[in-house]
Write an enzyme that holds these catalytic residues in place. Structure first.
Site, PDB file in Angstrom:
ATOM      1  N   GLU A 102     -13.256   5.292   4.148  1.00 16.84           N
ATOM      2  CA  GLU A 102     -13.224   4.644   5.450  1.00 16.84           C
ATOM      3  C   GLU A 102     -14.340   5.099   6.365  1.00 16.84           C
ATOM      4  O   GLU A 102     -14.627   4.457   7.374  1.00 16.84           O
ATOM      5  CB  GLU A 102     -11.849   4.877   6.055  1.00 16.84           C
ATOM      6  CG  GLU A 102     -10.795   4.372   5.065  1.00 16.84           C
ATOM      7  CD  GLU A 102      -9.383   4.540   5.529  1.00 16.84           C
ATOM      8  OE1 GLU A 102      -9.117   5.539   6.192  1.00 16.84           O
ATOM      9  OE2 GLU A 102      -8.565   3.662   5.225  1.00 16.84           O
ATOM     10  N   ARG A 134      -9.677  -0.327   7.215  1.00 15.13           N
ATOM     11  CA  ARG A 134     -10.661   0.549   6.591  1.00 15.13           C
ATOM     12  C   ARG A 134     -11.066   1.703   7.510  1.00 15.13           C
ATOM     13  O   ARG A 134     -12.241   1.990   7.716  1.00 15.13           O
ATOM     14  CB  ARG A 134     -11.889  -0.211   6.148  1.00 15.13           C
ATOM     15  CG  ARG A 134     -12.574   0.563   5.031  1.00 15.13           C
ATOM     16  CD  ARG A 134     -13.620  -0.230   4.317  1.00 15.13           C
ATOM     17  NE  ARG A 134     -14.128   0.594   3.228  1.00 15.13           N
ATOM     18  CZ  ARG A 134     -14.445   0.139   2.033  1.00 15.13           C
ATOM     19  NH1 ARG A 134     -14.308  -1.122   1.748  1.00 15.13           N
ATOM     20  NH2 ARG A 134     -14.912   0.940   1.105  1.00 15.13           N
ATOM     21  N   CYS A 135     -10.056   2.342   8.088  1.00  5.69           N
ATOM     22  CA  CYS A 135     -10.329   3.558   8.852  1.00  5.69           C
ATOM     23  C   CYS A 135      -9.019   4.284   8.972  1.00  5.69           C
ATOM     24  O   CYS A 135      -7.976   3.730   8.709  1.00  5.69           O
ATOM     25  CB  CYS A 135     -10.858   3.244  10.248  1.00  5.69           C
ATOM     26  SG  CYS A 135      -9.648   2.464  11.305  1.00  5.69           S
ATOM     27  N   GLN A 140       0.825  -1.204   0.000  1.00  5.25           N
ATOM     28  CA  GLN A 140       0.000   0.000   0.000  1.00  5.25           C
ATOM     29  C   GLN A 140       0.864   1.261   0.000  1.00  5.25           C
ATOM     30  O   GLN A 140       0.349   2.359  -0.179  1.00  5.25           O
ATOM     31  CB  GLN A 140      -0.950   0.008   1.212  1.00  5.25           C
ATOM     32  CG  GLN A 140      -2.078  -1.015   1.085  1.00  5.25           C
ATOM     33  CD  GLN A 140      -3.061  -1.005   2.251  1.00  5.25           C
ATOM     34  OE1 GLN A 140      -3.253  -2.021   2.898  1.00  5.25           O
ATOM     35  NE2 GLN A 140      -3.699   0.124   2.521  1.00  5.25           N
TER      36      GLN A 140
END
Lengths: 807, 287
Positions: free
Chosen positions: A761, A385-386, A238
C-alpha cells in the site's frame, strides 16, 4: 569415474528460494491460463441467482412495493423486501464501524442505488428482467449531498432509525446527521504554536471520493445444507474468518455450522473487507429455498453501491520558524461517510490511523480532530490500497509541507530534510502518540535526490520557466517530492480489534514425512502472491525449498483463525506468525537431530537446511531426514510428527516509508499532464521477494496515478451519482501509465521476527501526494498554493486559466 | 448490465437481412461490431426484440479503391482500415483516425458502418465523413439510395436512415494526391470518446492554401462540418492570422455538453486547440 561434489552453501541457499529470492509467482500458472477459480466460476446443482432492485433516488420515502408482476414471471422464485427480513431481525445489519446498515431499504432510501428488493430466479437474466417488474412507489425527499451542510439546523434528517439515539458508537452525536467526533493530541498547544509562530500556513485540502474498483466485483454463493444444517458461504471476502464470526453472531447459527470460503479473489483494495446486503440476502434466500443462491454485482453496482474510499475534507495548519523548523500542526477533518457508517477501521479508531498525519516529521506539538457526518451517498470509507485513512493523512501533510515551503521560499526537499525525524531518534513517539519503530529518512531522500539528479532538474525548471515567459514553449515543468511514513500491520490486540475480534494472525504448518510441507494462514491473497512469498519465509526458517511448501488460505474449516488481508497487514502479522511457527518446527527438529546424532541439543547449530554438530559439519541431519525420522522413529520424550501453529499478536505496528519524486510536463493549452518520470524508493524493511515488491509498487503507483489524475465519484445536487461506470470512472490503461523507476533502502523492523514491514500500500500512500505536488509545483512560480484533485485535463487547464496563462 | 431477451438472426445476404428487418420493423436492430449497440443493450437503453447480425454478409466487407472513388463496405473493421496500405497511401486520415479509436481488441471488431450509422456523437468516423463529403449508401425494401454524410445526422442517435434500411457502404471521392490531413483527438484515456477532436484536410500550392475541409467530433449532438473555418484558410498562406480566424470560426459552431470530460467552456476552448494543431500538422504533411 564421475564424482559428484556436494553442493556449495550458495547452491543450497538458492535451492531453497527463501528470503530475498525473486522467485516466480506460483499463482501465475493458473491465472495466466484462465484456470483461476473465482466466485463467478462456482456452479452448484440447482443454484438460483439473485439480483437487486435499487433506488433511483438519493433520498426518498418508499410508499409501496408491489411484487406481484415480478412473482408472476416464469422462473422467478422469490422477491425479498425489508418486510420479509424484519421477522428475522435481518433488515438491518451491523457495520464494522458500530453503526447499522439497511440490508433492504426500510421505509426510506438514503442513497442512489441502495438495495430495495432482492429477486431470486432460475437464471441471471430472468432475475434482471424481474427486477424491472418490481413496482416501487417513491416520494422524493430533499437530498443532502454537501457534507459541509450536513449539520446545518435545517438539514434534512437522514437516519430516522437512529434519530433519538444521540449517543453513537464513538460518543455523543452533536446533530442528527453527526456520526462521531474523535480527536487526539494537544489542541491548546497546537493553537499556541500557531499563535507564536513566525510563519503559518492554512489550507482546506479535499481528498475526493474515489472507489477501489477491483477487476472482480463483489459476490457470493450461499448454500444451506438442510440435512446437516450447515451454511457454506463462498465469497469475495478479504477477511473470511471475521465474516464467519459476524455471520454467526447476527444469525444465531452456531459458528461450527458456518463455513466461509474465499476462493481466488480478483483484487480487493479494501472494497472486499465489509459485509454487503447481497451476502445477507443470498444467505437468507438459501435458508428459505434450501438451494444455493449466487449473487454477483455488476460493475455499475460495484462503483455506485459497494464501499467507496476517502471523501475527507482536511483543514491543515502548520506553524514554523522563519528558517523552516516546523513548530506545530493543527488539523480538522470533515469526513463524509455516506448514508451509513460502514467504514472498515479497527473499532477504536473511527478515523483509522489518521493521526499518523504528523508524517515523517519531528513536530513537537500536534492536534487532529475528525467529525464524521451522514450524507445521501453510498456507505463505505474503506482503506483503498492503504492502511486505515493513512493515505488521507499522508496527502494532507505532504501537501501542507509543500505549501509551507512555498511560503518560506524554500526548496520542498530541503524543508523535508530539515524537519525529518532523525535516524537516532527511533524508536520515536510522535506528538499524536504513535511509536515509530524504525526509519532512516535522510538517507532515503538523499538517495532519491541523487538518483533523479534533483539539482539538475531544478536547474532545468528554471530554464523552462524562462523559455515559457519568452513564448518559446507552452509547457511547464513540475517536480513533485513526497516522503511518506505508513503505519501498517494492524495490529496489537491491546488496541486493535474489529467488532471485538483481536487483530492477531496465524499460521499452521505440517511437515510431511518425506520433507515437504503444507502451511495454512488466517489471511487471504487477492493478488498479493501469498502462496509465493510465505513459502519463502518458511523456506529460510525451516530449510525446505519453497517449491515443496503448499500454502492454503481462505477456508474457515481448515485454516487457522485470522483477521484477513488488508491494510498491508499480512506480512507484518501473518508473515510474523509464519516465521514463528517455522521456529517452533525448527526447535523440535533440533531435538530430533540431537537424538539422531547422539549429541546434546546445545551441540548443534542450524546451517541453511540442516542441523550440524558444532565444529564437525560432516555430522549433520537435513530437515528432510529429520522430517522422516519424526514420523517413523520412536524418539524418547517426543510425540511423533512435525507440526506447529503460531498465533502472532504483534507488539507494535510497522512503519514502512519512502521517497517519491515525480516530473511532469503540463501543456497549459490543453491541460494534458505528461508524466515524464517517476522515481519510487521504498523501504519496507527486509525484502522477501524483490520481484513481487516491484510488482506491488507498480500496481500501487498506477492506482495513485488514477486517483491523483482522474478518479472521482461525485453526486449532483439531488444525489444522482456521476462517474458510476467505467465510461467516466478513470481506470488508466498501460497507455496512460508511465514507466516507473523503483529503488529501495532496507531498514528492518526491530520487532518483527524477520524485520519485514509490508509494502503493498505504500505506493498509493506516497504516490498520490507526489503526483499532486508535481502538478502544483509546475504552477508554483505563478502563485498557486492549492487546487483540489483530481488533476484531470480540464481542471489543470482551469488552473492555468485562472493564473492567466491561457489564450 | 444484463440485457433484455432478444432473438438473434445471422443472415448471409443483404436481401435476407433487409427482409428480416422488414418483418420486424420497429423491434429489430442491426448488429455489426457491437461496440455501440451491446453496451446500450446492457444498460437497457436499447431493448431490441430481434438482433440482425450482418457480419456474415460477405459483400459488405470489402474496401475498393477505384481511380476516382473509394468504396468501403459497412462491416469493414477499423483493423482493416488500419492494415490497408493502399488506403493509407491515398487517404491516410482513415488509418490515423482508426488508430485513435479505442484499443486493438475493439478495433478488431468495430466496423466503419457501425461507427457512422447510429448517430452517436462520440464516434470519430462521422466527422471524417463530413471532412471527405462522403455518401452513405442505404438499402431498404424499396431499393438503394444515397444520403450525404453532411445531411445524415439530425440529432444524437437520430439520422436520415429509416428503420427498414441498412447502411451498406460509404463512398467518397479519392482525395487529391499531395493533400495534407490530420486528426487531432484529446481524450481522458484509451477507450474514451473525445473531449474534443478535429480533422483537417487541405491542399497547398505555391505557399497558398487552395482547398480545405475541417470537421469536429463530440462537440455538439451531431458531427460538425466547419465550413466557415475551412473558408478562412482558403487563399491564405496558413499563417497565424488565418489559423486564428479558422479557430474562431470553428469554436463558434461548437455546442458541447458539460460532462466528466469538462465544462462546455473548456471543450470549446479545446476544440480550437485541436483545430489549430490539426491545421499545422496537415500543412506540414501537404505537398
Amino acid at each position: 569415474m564421475n564424482v559428484q561434489s556436494p553442493p556449495t552453501d550458495k547452491q543450497r541457499i538458492e535451492k531453497l528460494q527463501g528470503l530475498g529470492s525473486s522467485r516466480k509467482r506460483v499463482e501465475d500458472a493458473r491465472f495466466t491460463q484462465g484456470k483461476g477459480n473465482y466466485v463467478g466460476d462456482i456452479k452448484l446443482p440447482g443454484m438460483l441467482f439473485g439480483d437487486f432492485v435499487r433506488s433511483p433516488y438519493g433520498h426518498a420515502r418508499i410508499k409501496s412495493i408491489n411484487k406481484d408482476a415480478a412473482l408472476a414471471m416464469p422462473g422467478v422464485v422469490a422477491v425479498l423486501t425489508a418486510e420479509d427480513l424484519k421477522p428475522l431481525n435481518l433488515h438491518y445489519m451491523p457495520t464494522l464501524a458500530g453503526d447499522v446498515q439497511a440490508v433492504l431499504a426500510d421505509e426510506k432510501v438514503l442513497f442512489q442505488a441502495q438495495e430495495v428488493a432482492f429477486v431470486v430466479a432460475k437464471d441471471r437474466y430472468i432475475a434482471a428482467d424481474a427486477c424491472e417488474l418490481v413496482e416501487v412507489e417513491y416520494e422524493e425527499l430533499p437530498a443532502l449531498v454537501d457534507a459541509f451542510k450536513a449539520m446545518d439546523a435545517d438539514a434534512p434528517l437522514l437516519r430516522e432509525d437512529i434519530k433519538d439515539k444521540m449517543e453513537g458508537a464513538h460518543g455523543a452525536r452533536a446533530h442528527y446527521n453527526h456520526i462521531f467526533h474523535w480527536d487526539c493530541g494537544d489542541e491548546e498547544g497546537a493553537n499556541k504554536a500557531l499563535a507564536d509562530a513566525d510563519v503559518t500556513v492554512e489550507e482546506m485540502i479535499t481528498y475526493q471520493r474515489v472507489h477501489p474498483c477491483p477487476l472482480e466485483t463483489c459476490g457470493c454463493v450461499a448454500s444451506m445444507d438442510k440435512i446437516n444444517g450447515k451454511l457454506t458461504l463462498w465469497g469475495t471476502f478479504q477477511a473470511p474468518h471475521a465474516v464467519r464470526t459476524v455471520a454467526s453472531l447476527i444469525t444465531n447459527i452456531p459458528e461450527h455450522k458456518i463455513r466461509v470460503v474465499s476462493p481466488d479473489i480478483g483484487g480487493g483494495f479494501g472494497n472486499k473487507v465489509g459485509v454487503y446486503p447481497g451476502y445477507i440476502c443470498s444467505a437468507v434466500a438459501s435458508i428459505v429455498t434450501g438451494v444455493p443462491i449466487k449473487w454477483v454485482e455488476d460493475r455499475m453496482e460495484n462503483l455506485s453501491a459497494t464501499a467507496f474510499a476517502r471523501d475527507y475534507h482536511m483543514t491543515g495548519k502548520l506553524a514554523a520558524t522563519k528558517d523552516g523548523v516546523i513548530t506545530g500542526l493543527h488539523c480538522h477533518v470533515l469526513a463524509d461517510h455516506g448514508a451509513f457508517d460502514a467504514c472498515a477501521d479497527p473499532t477504536k479508531f473511527p478515523a483509522g490511523f489518521f493521526n499518523i498525519c504528523t508524517g515523517s516529521y519531528d513536530i513537537p506539538v500536534a492536534y487532529c480532530g475528525v467529525d464524521g457526518v451522514y450524507t445521501n451517498k453510498a456507505p463505505g470509507g474503506v482503506a483503498y490500497r492503504c492502511s486505515f485513512r493513512v493515505t488521507e493523512a499522508a496527502y494532507m501533510i505532504e501537501r501542507m509541507i509543500d505549501i509551507l515551503a512555498r511560503k518560506l521560499d524554500m526548496d520542498p526537499a530541503e524543508l523535508r530534510m530539515k524537519n525529518f525525524i532523525k535516524k537516532e531518534q527511533f524508536p520515536y513517539t510522535s506528538a499524536l502518540g504513535w511509536e515509530y519503530d524504525s526509519g532512516d529518512y535522510h538517507t532515503a531522500l538523499e538517495k532519491g535526490m541523487e538518483s533523479v539528479a534533483y539539482k539538475a532538474l531544478r536547474a532545468e525548471q528554471v530554464d523552462n520557466r524562462a523559455a515559457f515567459e519568452r513564448g518559446e514553449t507552452r509547457k511547464l515543468m513540475g517536480i513533485g517530492v513526497a516522503f511518506f511514513t505508513e503505519i501498517v500491520g494492524a495490529g496489537p490486540v491491546k488496541n486493535c480489534d474489529i467488532l471485538g475480534l483481536g487483530m492477531f494472525d496465524s499460521c499452521e504448518i505440517r511437515i510431511h514425512p518425506t520433507g515437504s510441507a503444507i502451511a495454512r494462514l488466517g489471511t487471504i491473497s487477492q493478488g498479493q502472491g501469498h502462496a509465493t512469498t510465505f513459502a519463502q519465509i518458511l523456506a529460510t526458517e525451516i530449510g525446505i525449498p519453497a517449491e515443496d511448501i503448499t500454502l492454503e488460505e481462505g477456508d474457515t474449516d481448515t485454516a487457522p483463525y485470522g483477521l484477513g488481508t488488508y491494510g498491508s497487514r499480512s506480512t507484518p502479522v501473518a508473515g510474523a506468525a509464519t516465521a514463528m511457527a517455522g521456529r517452533k518446527i525448527r526447535a523440535k527438529a533440533q531435538m530430533i537431530a540431537a537424538y539422531l546424532l547422539e549429541v546434546h541439543e546445545g551441540d548443534l547449530e542450524w546451517d541453511i537446511d540442516r542441523f550440524q554438530v558444532k565444529g564437525n559439519p560432516e555430522a549433520h541431519k537435513t530437515m528432510k531426514e529429520i522430517a522422516f525420522a519424526s514420523y517413523n522413529q520412536a524418539i524418547p520424550g517426543l510425540e511423533p510428527g512435525l507440526e506447529a501453529v503460531s498465533y502472532y499478536d504483534p507488539p507494535n505496528m510497522t512503519y514502512p516509508f519512502g521517497a517519491y519524486i515525480c516530473v511532469v510536463d503540463i501543456d497549459v493549452d490543453t491541460g494534458v499532464t505528461d508524466i515524464r518520470s517517476f522515481y519510487a524508493l521504498d523501504d519496507c524493511g527486509t525484502r522477501i521477494n524483490p520481484m513481487i515488491i516491484e510488482g506491488q509498487v507498480h500496481g500501487g503507483l498506477t492506482e495513485a496515478l488514477a486517483i491523483a489524475m482522474g478518479q472521482e465519484i461525485s453526486y449532483d445536487e439531488i444525489g444522482n451519482i456521476k462517474g458510476g461506470s467505467l465510461m467516466d470512472f478513470y481506470l488508466p490503461t498501460a497507455v496512460e501509465t508511465p514507466m516507473w523507476t523503483t529503488d529501495f533502502t532496507t531498514t528492518p523492523s526491530p520487532h518483527h521476527p524477520i524485520g519485514a514491514k509490508g509494502v503493498g500500500e505504500s505506493p498509493n500512500v506516497g504516490g498520490v501526494p507526489a503526483f499532486s505536488n508535481a502538478v502544483h509545483d509546475a504552477f508554483a512560480h505563478k502563485g498557486l498554493t492549492h487546487t483540489q484533485m483530481p488533476h484531470d485535463h480540464w481542471r489543470v487547464w482551469k488552473t492555468a486559466q485562472k493564473l492567466g496563462l491561457t489564450d | 448490465m444484463i440485457p433484455g431477451s432478444f432473438d438473434y438472426h445471422r443472415p448471409s445476404t443483404i436481401d435476407e437481412a433487409i427482409g428480416l428487418l422488414a418483418s420486424h420493423v420497429g423491434d429489430a436492430l442491426i448488429l455489426a461490431g457491437g461496440h455501440s449497440l451491446i453496451p446500450m443493450m446492457k444498460l437497457r437503453m436499447a431493448t431490441p426484440e430481434h438482433l440482425i447480425d450482418i457480419q456474415d454478409i460477405y459483400d459488405l466487407s470489402a474496401i475498393s479503391i477505384g481511380a476516382d472513388q473509394i468504396d468501403i463496405g459497412a462491416t469493414v473493421t477499423q483493423a482493416q482500415l488500419i492494415h490497408s496500405e493502399e488506403l493509407a497511401d491515398c487517404c491516410p486520415i482513415l488509418r490515423e483516425t482508426s488508430l485513435q479509436i479505442a484499443d486493438p481488441q475493439i478495433r478488431n471488431l468495430g466496423t466503419i458502418g457501425g461507427n457512422v450509422a447510429n448517430g452517436d456523437p462520440g464516434n470519430d468516423m462521422p466527422a471524417i465523413m463530413q471532412l471527405l463529403d462522403a455518401d452513405y449508401v442505404l438499402q431498404g425494401p424499396d431499393g438503394t439510395r444515397t444520403v450525404k454524410a453532411r445531411a445524415y445526422y439530425e440529432a444524437a442517435y437520430f439520422t436520415a436512415r429509416s428503420e427498414n434500411e441498412i447502411l451498406t457502404s460509404i463512398r467518397f471521392a479519392k482525395p487529391p494526391a499531395g493533400h495534407g490531413s490530420s486528426y487531432h483527438k484529446q481524450k481522458r484515456k484509451i477507450g474514451d470518446y473525445a473531449t474534443a477532436a478535429a480533422a483537417v484536410m487541405l491542399e497547398v500550392s505555391n505557399g497558398s492554401c487552395t482547398s480545405a475541409s475541417i470537421a469536429m467530433t463530440n462537440l455538439a449532438d451531431t458531427p460538425l462540418w466547419a465550413e466557415a473555418a475551412a473558408n478562412a484558410l482558403i487563399g491564405s498562406a496558413l499563417d497565424a492570422d488565418a489559423i486564428a480566424a479558422a479557430v474562431a470560426a470553428a469554436r463558434a459552431i461548437t455546442n458541447p455538453a458539460s460532462d466528466g470530460r469538462g465544462p462546455a467552456e473548456y471543450r470549446t476552448h479545446l476544440a480550437g486547440i485541436m483545430v489549430k494543431r490539426a491545421i499545422e500538422t496537415a500543412h506540414a504533411r501537404a505537398g
